[in-house]
Design a protein around this motif. Structure first.
Motif, PDB file in Angstrom:
ATOM      1  N   SER A   1       2.360   1.867  -3.385  1.00 30.42           N
ATOM      2  CA  SER A   1       1.329   2.342  -4.301  1.00 30.42           C
ATOM      3  C   SER A   1       1.029   3.821  -4.085  1.00 30.42           C
ATOM      4  N   ARG A   2       0.937   4.227  -2.829  1.00 33.23           N
ATOM      5  CA  ARG A   2       0.645   5.630  -2.519  1.00 33.23           C
ATOM      6  C   ARG A   2       1.776   6.542  -2.961  1.00 33.23           C
TER       7      ARG A   2
ATOM      8  N   GLU B   1       1.823   6.961  -6.752  1.00 30.52           N
ATOM      9  CA  GLU B   1       0.759   7.861  -7.193  1.00 30.52           C
ATOM     10  C   GLU B   1       1.108   9.320  -6.914  1.00 30.52           C
TER      11      GLU B   1
ATOM     12  N   ILE C   1       2.553  13.362   1.753  1.00 28.10           N
ATOM     13  CA  ILE C   1       2.040  11.995   1.786  1.00 28.10           C
ATOM     14  C   ILE C   1       0.929  11.796   2.813  1.00 28.10           C
TER      15      ILE C   1
ATOM     16  N   GLU D   1       0.831  -1.206   0.000  1.00 28.31           N
ATOM     17  CA  GLU D   1       0.000   0.000   0.000  1.00 28.31           C
ATOM     18  C   GLU D   1       0.864   1.253   0.000  1.00 28.31           C
TER      19      GLU D   1
END
Length: 237
Positions: free
Chosen positions: A184-185, A188, A222, A181
């Protein structure tokens, strides 16, 4: 990806000069003869609104390093007046710029607001909550709301960590996030600061000075903070 509300196109700057006041927008700032920020005066301070950040009469003094013998003799301690009596608000959809010569206390004030320094005196409120003396879990909780982009992108990035680990560190520190996760963050987020999403496994030394500064900005974004403190964010560009 939405930038925090404190970052917007509307800005009011404060331009301190040694021993004088300079007025821009709604307020002014006074800097003492030693270069320390003394006080911001003007229309910005007394506004009774729902400010994201409220800083009231903040002082930060640093003791002058003494020798062992001076400490034993308990000689009077001298202090450096880095910040003296600063007050200001930051509203939603507002950017405040603090401008001053080197050594005038800009970084010290920013670090104090982010609670990286304990203030000598004064009050700091975030979303109406007094965070001046928070410690432990209480202090950790505000890290999600306030992030810092440091002046030195080289010194603030761990050279042993990969991009996804560096940028994702604030999110990991705030709770349980799986490796997949987190990667992925970060992937992005990177394109929003002008970096390729495929650079997750690179190291800081593989980037230019400007690229490292972009990594610092991504790291601050983030956790979707309400307030970002930018300490000369274009110094490496």
């Amino acid at each position: 990806m939405h930038l925090p509300s404190a970052l917007s196109s509307r800005a009011e700057s404060v331009r301190p000069r040694t021993g004088s006041a300079s007025r821009t927008g709604e307020g002014s700032a006074v800097v003492g003869p030693q270069g320390g920020v003394l006080l911001q005066r003007g229309g910005r301070i007394p506004r009774m609104t729902d400010a994201i950040l409220e800083v009231r009469d903040v002082y930060k003094h640093f003791p002058v390093t003494q020798s062992f013998f001076d400490a034993v003799k308990r000689l009077s301690k001298e202090v450096i007046h880095a910040v003296d009596g600063v007050s200001f608000d930051i509203q939603a959809q507002e950017t405040l710029g603090l401008i001053g010569e080197s050594g005038s206390g800009k970084t010290t004030l920013g670090w104090s607001v982010a609670r990286l320094h304990n203030v000598t005196r004064g009050t700091i409120r975030l979303d109406g909550k007094d965070i001046t003396n928070l410690e432990g879990s209480g202090l950790r909780a505000i890290r999600r709301k306030v992030q810092v982009v440091f002046q030195d992108p080289v010194g603030s990035l761990d050279p042993r960590l990969r991009v996804w680990q560096i940028v994702g560190e604030p999110a990991r520190a705030q709770g349980t996030v799986s490796r997949a996760e987190l990667r992925s963050r970060v992937a992005e987020l990177l394109p929003t600061v002008g970096l390729p999403g495929g650079s997750l496994d690179q190291y800081p030394h593989e980037f230019s000075g400007g690229g490292r500064q972009r990594l610092s900005l991504a790291r601050a974004l983030i956790v979707h903070p309400k307030l970002i403190i930018l300490d000369e964010p274009t110094s490496a560009l």
